[in-house]
Motif scaffolding. Sequence first.
Motif, mmCIF file in Angstrom:
data_model
loop_
_atom_site.group_PDB
_atom_site.id
_atom_site.type_symbol
_atom_site.label_atom_id
_atom_site.label_comp_id
_atom_site.label_asym_id
_atom_site.label_seq_id
_atom_site.Cartn_x
_atom_site.Cartn_y
_atom_site.Cartn_z
ATOM 1 N N LYS A 186 5.051 4.875 2.321
ATOM 2 C CA LYS A 186 5.202 6.238 2.819
ATOM 3 C C LYS A 186 5.648 6.198 4.285
ATOM 4 O O LYS A 186 6.511 6.967 4.712
ATOM 5 C CB LYS A 186 3.853 6.954 2.698
ATOM 6 C CG LYS A 186 3.942 8.421 2.360
ATOM 7 C CD LYS A 186 2.544 8.939 2.017
ATOM 8 C CE LYS A 186 2.607 10.352 1.521
ATOM 9 N NZ LYS A 186 1.336 10.821 0.973
ATOM 10 N N GLY A 187 5.057 5.266 5.055
ATOM 11 C CA GLY A 187 5.421 5.116 6.461
ATOM 12 C C GLY A 187 6.895 4.810 6.610
ATOM 13 O O GLY A 187 7.593 5.408 7.440
ATOM 14 N N LEU A 208 5.527 8.888 -4.511
ATOM 15 C CA LEU A 208 4.620 9.192 -3.399
ATOM 16 C C LEU A 208 4.601 10.677 -3.059
ATOM 17 O O LEU A 208 3.632 11.171 -2.494
ATOM 18 C CB LEU A 208 5.029 8.379 -2.169
ATOM 19 C CG LEU A 208 4.810 6.867 -2.320
ATOM 20 C CD1 LEU A 208 5.577 6.107 -1.257
ATOM 21 C CD2 LEU A 208 3.322 6.545 -2.252
ATOM 22 N N SER A 225 0.853 -1.191 0.000
ATOM 23 C CA SER A 225 0.000 0.000 0.000
ATOM 24 C C SER A 225 0.888 1.239 0.000
ATOM 25 O O SER A 225 2.030 1.204 0.485
ATOM 26 C CB SER A 225 -0.914 0.004 1.221
ATOM 27 O OG SER A 225 -0.161 0.310 2.386
ATOM 28 N N ASP A 226 0.346 2.316 -0.533
ATOM 29 C CA ASP A 226 1.089 3.578 -0.516
ATOM 30 C C ASP A 226 1.382 3.988 0.924
ATOM 31 O O ASP A 226 2.443 4.533 1.217
ATOM 32 C CB ASP A 226 0.294 4.672 -1.231
ATOM 33 C CG ASP A 226 0.233 4.439 -2.741
ATOM 34 O OD1 ASP A 226 0.985 3.584 -3.239
ATOM 35 O OD2 ASP A 226 -0.567 5.115 -3.409
ATOM 36 N N ALA A 227 0.433 3.712 1.835
ATOM 37 C CA ALA A 227 0.615 4.123 3.235
ATOM 38 C C ALA A 227 1.810 3.384 3.856
ATOM 39 O O ALA A 227 2.579 3.971 4.628
ATOM 40 C CB ALA A 227 -0.651 3.833 4.039
ATOM 41 N N TYR A 228 1.972 2.117 3.513
ATOM 42 C CA TYR A 228 3.086 1.327 4.060
ATOM 43 C C TYR A 228 4.428 1.903 3.600
ATOM 44 O O TYR A 228 5.339 2.141 4.411
ATOM 45 C CB TYR A 228 2.933 -0.129 3.606
ATOM 46 C CG TYR A 228 4.049 -1.046 4.054
ATOM 47 C CD1 TYR A 228 4.180 -1.432 5.388
ATOM 48 C CD2 TYR A 228 4.974 -1.531 3.130
ATOM 49 C CE1 TYR A 228 5.204 -2.277 5.798
ATOM 50 C CE2 TYR A 228 6.002 -2.382 3.534
ATOM 51 C CZ TYR A 228 6.116 -2.750 4.864
ATOM 52 O OH TYR A 228 7.132 -3.588 5.251
ATOM 53 N N THR A 272 -5.877 12.007 -6.185
ATOM 54 C CA THR A 272 -6.142 12.814 -4.989
ATOM 55 C C THR A 272 -6.668 14.186 -5.386
ATOM 56 O O THR A 272 -6.309 14.711 -6.436
ATOM 57 C CB THR A 272 -4.874 12.969 -4.126
ATOM 58 O OG1 THR A 272 -5.204 13.760 -2.981
ATOM 59 C CG2 THR A 272 -3.739 13.633 -4.879
ATOM 60 N N SER A 285 -6.053 7.751 -1.581
ATOM 61 C CA SER A 285 -5.003 7.155 -2.413
ATOM 62 C C SER A 285 -4.745 5.700 -2.036
ATOM 63 O O SER A 285 -4.016 5.012 -2.708
ATOM 64 C CB SER A 285 -3.720 7.969 -2.308
ATOM 65 O OG SER A 285 -3.230 7.903 -0.985
ATOM 66 N N GLU A 286 -5.372 5.215 -0.946
ATOM 67 C CA GLU A 286 -5.144 3.832 -0.531
ATOM 68 C C GLU A 286 -6.001 2.832 -1.289
ATOM 69 O O GLU A 286 -5.770 1.643 -1.251
ATOM 70 C CB GLU A 286 -5.366 3.683 0.978
ATOM 71 C CG GLU A 286 -4.243 4.305 1.774
ATOM 72 C CD GLU A 286 -2.885 4.078 1.146
ATOM 73 O OE1 GLU A 286 -2.485 2.913 1.014
ATOM 74 O OE2 GLU A 286 -2.236 5.057 0.733
#
Lengths: 166, 431
Positions: A12-13, A138, A7-10, A153, B2-3
Motif C-alpha cells: 500500500k505504501g 488493497l 505486508s499489505d502496509a508495504y 477489517t 489487516s497486517e
Amino acid sequence: MDHDSYSDAYLKGVLEDVRTIAVVGASDNPLRASHFVMKYLGDKGYTIIPINPGQAGKEILGHRVYAALSDLPEPPDMVDVFRNSDAAAGVVDEAIAAGARVVWLQLGVRNDDAARRAEAAGLRVVMNRCPKIEYQRLFGEIGRIGVNSNIITAKKRPVKPTKKLI
Amino acid sequence: MSEKKSFGFETRAIHAGAAPDPTTGARQTPIYQTTSFVFDDVDEAASLFNLQKVGFIYSRLTNPTVAVLEERIANLEGGIGATATASGHAAQLMALFPLLSPGDEFIASTKLYGGSLNQFANTFPRAFGWKAVFADTDTPANVKAALTEKTKAIFVESLANPGGIVTDLEAIATIARDAGIPLIVDNTLASPYLIRPIEWGATLVVHSTTKFLSGNGTSVGGAVVDSGTFDWSKDGKYPALSGPEPGYHGLKFHETFGNLAYTIHGHAVGLRDLGPSQSPFNAFLTLNGIETLHLRMERHSTNALTVARFLESHPAVEWVSYAGLESSKYHALAQKYLPRGAGGIFTFGIKGGYDAGVKLVESVELFSHLANIGDSRSLIIHPSSTTHRQLDAEGQTAAGAGPEVIRLSIGLESADDIIADLAQALEKAVG
C-alpha cells in the motif's frame, strides 16, 4: 527484505507513494497483460510511461513511448517490469541508473540478485506480483469478482475513484 | 488489523469478504437487489466490458452481495477465488465447463450423491458430450487405471453422501498431479470447517451452499472455488483458459489474468453464457449462515456421533455407517482428514429392509422426512424410495443406497430428543 511475502502496509505504501510508472515491455496489443495494467493504472490517476524500443516515438493509450529508461527526461517514481526473470536483471540496473525509487517485477518474474542491487541502491523492490491486482485487492475492488483479498477489517473500505472523478 | 498475517477460521467465517458499506456504513452486508449498475462514463463501461477493470455491470455476472459470499467461501477454503452459482448442480456444471470439450472424459467416484451421478451419467454426455468414467475411489489405483488421453479432470466428494464415505484425497490428488489434470472435490458434506481439500492437493472445490454453509434450509445455492495453483497453459489441454476467447476479442484468460484466470473466466464466460447466477437474497441468507458455521459443525458432529452410537447398539439396526465410529471402515481416513468431527450425516441399515425403511420415515415425529441435508433440523430419508430411485438396484447398492438404508442428517436439537424420536419410530417400524 522478505520477498516471499509482503505486508499489505508495504505494498500500500508503494502504491500510495508513486505517481509516475514506467512500464518496461509495454505492449500496444490491447489483449496483453501489460496493456491491461497500463490502462487500469492510468485510469487510477498514475502517469504512465510505456517503454518499448519497437514502438519508440509512437503512442500507447495516449502515452508517448520511449525506447529505454535511459531516454526518459525525468526519473520515473516506479519501474514496472514485464520481462522474464533473467532479462529483468538488466532492467533493474537501468531502473537504478534512471533514478527510480521503486522497481516492481510482474507476477512470475523474480530475480533476487537484481533485487539486492536495487535495495543496496536505496530502491524499494516488489517481485512476482502485479500492481493492478494488488491495487484492486488493497483498495476493495478485487472481491467484486469473487477473488479472495485476504483482508479482514471492520472499517469502511472506500473504493478509490478513477481520475476523472477526482 | 489487516497486517496480521492470518486470522483464525472463526474470525474469517464472520468477516472475510465483508466490510461496512462504504457509502452508508451499514455493518451487515446489504442485499443489493438490483439487476444492473450505472457506468461513470463510456470509457469506464468499456474497461468493464473488456475486463480491464473488475466491477459491476449486470447481476448475472457479478453482484456486490453475491461477491461477498464468493470471497468468504474462497477465503474459508484457502482458495484464490470463487464463483457463486444458483445451486450445487450448477456449481458442478460451472466447474467442468472451462475444462471439457465434447468428446472429453472425466473420472468420477461411484460414491457420489445420487443427483450428481444422474447429472454426470445421463445429462452431461447427452447435452455436452462430456463422458463420465466412474471409478470406485476406495481403491485409488482404480482412478489411475481409468485415466486416458481424453481425461480432463477427476471428481470426488471429500465426505460422500450417503454413507459416511471418506475419500483418500492425498492419494487421489497425487494421481491427478502425476496425470497433469485438476482434482475437483465436492466439499458440501464436510464444509471447510471440517476439511479443506485444497490443503490436500485439490485444484477446485465445489459446494452446494444449500446445506451446511447456509445451515437453515432456506436457500438453494452453490459455489466453485479455485486454488489458483494449476497451470492451465502448460500443455494446451484446457483451451478455454489458455487459448483465445472469441467473446473477448481473442483474450487469453490464463496469459492475461495468471492465477485469477479460472475465477474471472467463471464470471466473464461461465455465468455470462450459461447464466446460473445466485440471487443476492440467497447469498445474504447464506452469508448469515456461514457466520456460525464453526459452531454448528462442531455440534452437528457431536450430536451425530451420539446418535450413531445409540443406533449401533439398537437391536432393530443391522449396521451403522458413520466415519466417526470405530467400526467404520473409513474411521482411519476420518481421523486423518476429519479430526474435528465426521460431520452430521450418516446412514444405517434397518432390519426388515425396504418396507421397514418406509415405515420408519413415516413414523418419525421430530425428524423431517425430506430430501435435503445440512439443516439445523434433523432430517431423515429412505434413499432407495426417494433420492436414489432413479438408479437401478445395482446402482443403488454401489452408491450405498440399498433397500434397507436410512440416511440421517442430524440437526442441532437436544441429542436426547433426537434419540427418543428414533427409538419410538424404530419400535413402530420393526416392533
